[in-house]
Design an enzyme around this catalytic site. Structure first.
Site, PDB file in Angstrom:
ATOM      1  CB  CYS A 159     -17.028   6.752  -3.311  1.00  0.00           C
ATOM      2  SG  CYS A 159     -16.820   4.964  -3.621  1.00  0.00           S
ATOM      3  CB  SER A 169      -1.117 -29.756  -7.910  1.00  0.00           C
ATOM      4  OG  SER A 169      -2.393 -29.240  -8.247  1.00  0.00           O
ATOM      5  CD  GLU A 184     -13.592   7.896  -1.860  1.00  0.00           C
ATOM      6  OE1 GLU A 184     -14.018   8.161  -0.719  1.00  0.00           O
ATOM      7  OE2 GLU A 184     -13.979   6.910  -2.520  1.00  0.00           O
ATOM      8  CE  LYS A 225     -17.341   8.638   0.700  1.00  0.00           C
ATOM      9  NZ  LYS A 225     -16.420   7.507   0.416  1.00  0.00           N
TER      10      LYS A 225
END
Length: 707
Positions: free
Chosen positions: A175, A357, A45, A114
């Site tokens: 999509c 750490s 896309e 789309k």
């Protein structure tokens, strides 16, 4: 017979607004597809401009440069004799659409806008684009002059149509349309479309890949057909990692699977499939055929081209395969590592610096960098010239070849243990041992001098000296002294990131990595502008529970035995004084809740859309075996108080890899106020009322039992 069609799909590591790089990768995918005999090539896309352009879609430059790239593709010999399906924004009658442009031999066949836009979670397509709401309707699109000069066309079809070649019919989805309840492939399949295509910009979320695969396979299981999915991959400039997984499915079965995580910028899948398999599959589904007889037909664009050859009797076709899914631990190991690599090479920095750490979170971050080094060495070993070139630029050595992950790690990764008088020797030793095992360049330093200097300035100005609570100080003093330590660590992290390589006689600077997890961010259990403030954070979207499982995965797969002691140690900030040399502070005690509870709160708040009252109502059922309603009410109230008090911290949260659907990321995913009425007076009264009613019922029931 002319029924064996060869098609190609791809996953491309496109980068927003990198028109040169995007064009190069599109060309490469087309050349690979043609070399393998494909007659149709599908791309991701918005691949021409890159999916993540965001508000740059508003700019006319983005449209102009996209058409300039399209012109390069149209006029190139590389695109001859193959149908090319590319994605780009197009403005039609002053309205901007997210489109597929399908062309063949210098002629645009169709521009397909789309229909269903993605507008939830991280997606904001309705901000930039308009959906095409004219079903089965086609209009004339007047091409810009730059395209007319190449194609000789003045207008082309624009709208909801399908392509009819000499041997089959193709229909496009984009999509989100696959995820919609009324997906176009349903009606297209009933109208005789045999090949469905889907160009996606779908990002990674832990445990999501199977959903996408199931949707693709189910699209053709009920209706028959060939489904081809292309997807973006990599980091194209923000918090998301697009995870590839290009695939091809036939009649409900996967026949080709692309990788979910890799450092290959271009990955092409090619499959040869028999159209007769689709036709015979559909022939016996009577319910499908009855529905097909009543369907409203799609406009068809006739294409004088075939995807098959006339003499294809001996051509082998692809057979079904079993999809191989990654475990969540593998996803954490690979996804953030690939995202870090893209960020590192595209930012043109020389490596990373991590305040290490000796706890689970920073250790998990270190392991992800180590995994990245593994992926780089593996890619180079497999002949990936682009990765080799990038690695050489990063280390500033044109002859360098990364072969050993530990050696490469030492070149590009600096870890730093910043001790204070409140730090234990145990965490210091754990950090040092892990650094040795992964190969990082490790620094030990003490921040006490800087802390005392800052507090000394305050005392000099005010005449007051704050104390920790163990020495008689108030909670305000205690918290302020913790925050001074945390913030000085951030300042020192950036200083060492800028100058450490300078002291070693090496060029460049380092990106500072953060290591706060999604649960701590949700609760606000972090100091604003401490070591959680960094350039990027690969674990900011991952829960503590998943990080612990990932640490165990690293012990087993990377043989990092130093992680065993890190796993067994209680999480602690080490910001309060030790008592007899031992820890007096733990994270869960400080937070007033466990990490397991935090994950539940997070999922209910974001995924289940629960406010305080709804969360209480759900939890009295979920926790009925372990908590009374009054205890549940107390826990829910405490969470929402702490969440709302600390929500302002999300506005400055370090950009983090998006991996979890309950992320509190304030940038675009979880949009909330950051100034709350933290009493939640109305909501909490509703909870109290329910507790009273439940306890009254329980009391009445108890009396009846006694009687």
């Amino acid at each position: 017979m002319g029924t064996a069609v060869t098609v190609a799909t791809c996953a491309l590591n496109q980068w927003a607004l990198d028109f040169d790089g995007n064009l190069e990768r599109i060309f490469k995918s087309i050349k690979i597809a043609k070399s393998k005999g494909a007659r149709y090539r599908l791309g991701p896309e918005l691949e021409i401009c890159g999916y993540g352009c965001s508000d740059h879609y508003y700019e006319s430059d983005t449209l102009l440069h996209s058409f300039q790239v399209l012109a390069k593709l149209l006029e190139s010999a590389a695109t001859r004799d193959i149908i090319c399906d590319v994605g780009m924004p197009v403005m039609h009658r002053n309205v901007r659409y997210n489109c597929r442009v399908i062309f063949l031999n210098k002629k645009i066949l169709l521009i397909r806008p789309k229909i269903t836009l993605a507008n939830a979670g991280n997606y904001r397509e309705l901000r930039w684009f308009t959906p095409w709401n004219k079903a089965r309707h086609v209009e004339e699109y007047f091409l810009p002059r730059i395209i007319q000069e190449v194609t000789g066309q003045e207008t082309v079809p624009f709208g909801d149509a399908v392509l009819a070649t000499k041997d089959t019919c193709l229909g496009a989805e984009i999509c989100e349309e696959l995820w919609a309840p009324n997906s176009p492939h349903i009606e297209m399949g009933l109208d005789g479309v045999e090949i469905f295509t889907n160009s996606s910009g779908s990002h990674h979320v832990l445990r999501k890949a199977h959903t996408r695969v199931d949707l693709v396979n189910s699209a053709t299981a009920k209706n028959g057909g060939i489904y081809i999915l292309a997807n973006q991959k990599g980091c194209d400039g923000d918090r998301l990692y697009y995870d590839g997984c290009a695939m091809i499915s036939v009649n409900g079965d996967t026949v080709a699977q692309g990788s979910q995580f890799s450092l290959n910028d271009v990955e092409v899948l090619v499959a040869t499939l028999d159209l007769e398999d689709v036709r015979s599959y559909r022939a016996e589904i009577s319910s499908r055929n009855l529905a097909a007889s009543k369907v409203c037909p799609y406009p068809r664009v006739k294409v004088d081209f075939a995807l098959s050859c006339s003499d294809d009797v001996a051509v082998p076709t692809c057979m079904p395969i079993q999809w191989r899914h990654h475990s969540p631990e593998e996803e954490i190991c690979l996804g953030p590592a690939c995202w870090l690599w893209d960020y590192l090479r595209r930012s043109k920095q020389a490596g990373f610096l991590l305040p290490l750490s000796g706890g689970i979170d920073s250790s998990a971050t270190a392991c992800i960098v180590y995994s990245m080094c593994h992926q780089v060495c593996l890619a180079v070993k497999n002949g990936n010239a682009e990765v080799l070139a990038d690695a050489r630029k990063i280390v500033n050595d044109e002859t360098y070849v990364p072969e050993d992950p530990r050696e490469f790690c030492r070149r590009i990764f600096t870890t730093c243990y910043m001790a204070s008088e409140n730090s234990s020797q145990d965490t210091c030793n754990r950090a040092k041992l892990l650094a040795e095992q992964i190969g990082s360049y490790h620094i030990n330093l003490n921040i006490d001098v800087a802390v005392k200097a800052v507090v000394g300035i305050f005392s000099l100005v005010t005449g007051r000296s704050p104390c920790f609570s163990v020495y008689g100080g108030s909670s305000r003093e205690n918290l302020a002294l913790q925050n001074v330590q945390a913030r000085i660590r951030m300042v020192l992290a950036y200083l060492f990131a800028q100058l450490t390589l300078w002291t070693r006689g090496m060029p460049g600077g380092l990106l500072v990595l953060g290591s706060s997890n999604v649960d701590e961010s949700l609760r606000g259990y972090l100091t604003k502008y401490d070591c959680s403030s960094a350039d990027i954070n690969p674990i900011g979207g991952i829960s503590k529970t998943d990080l612990k499982n990932f640490i165990q995965y690293c012990i087993e797969n990377f043989q990092l035995t130093s992680l065993r002691s890190i796993m067994s140690a209680p999480p602690t900030a080490e910001l309060e004084p030790l008592v007899d040399g031992q820890l007096s502070q733990t994270d869960e005690a400080d937070m007033g809740m466990t990490y397991a509870e935090l994950s539940i709160y997070g999922k209910l708040r974001k995924i289940a859309k629960a406010g305080p009252y709804s969360m209480f109502c759900k939890l009295i059922s979920i926790w009925k075996e372990i908590c009374t309603p009054r205890e549940v009410a107390s826990k829910v109230k405490h969470f929402f108080r702490m969440y709302s008090i600390n929500r302002h911290k999300m506005t400055t949260l370090t950009p983090a890899y998006h991996a979890e659907n309950y992320s509190p990321d304030d940038n675009r995913f979880d949009l909330r106020p950051f100034l709350y009425n933290t009493t939640w007076s109305w909501q909490f009264r509703c909870i109290d009322k329910e507790v009273f009613n439940l306890e009254r019922k329980e009391g009445a029931s108890h009396v009846e039992d006694v009687d």
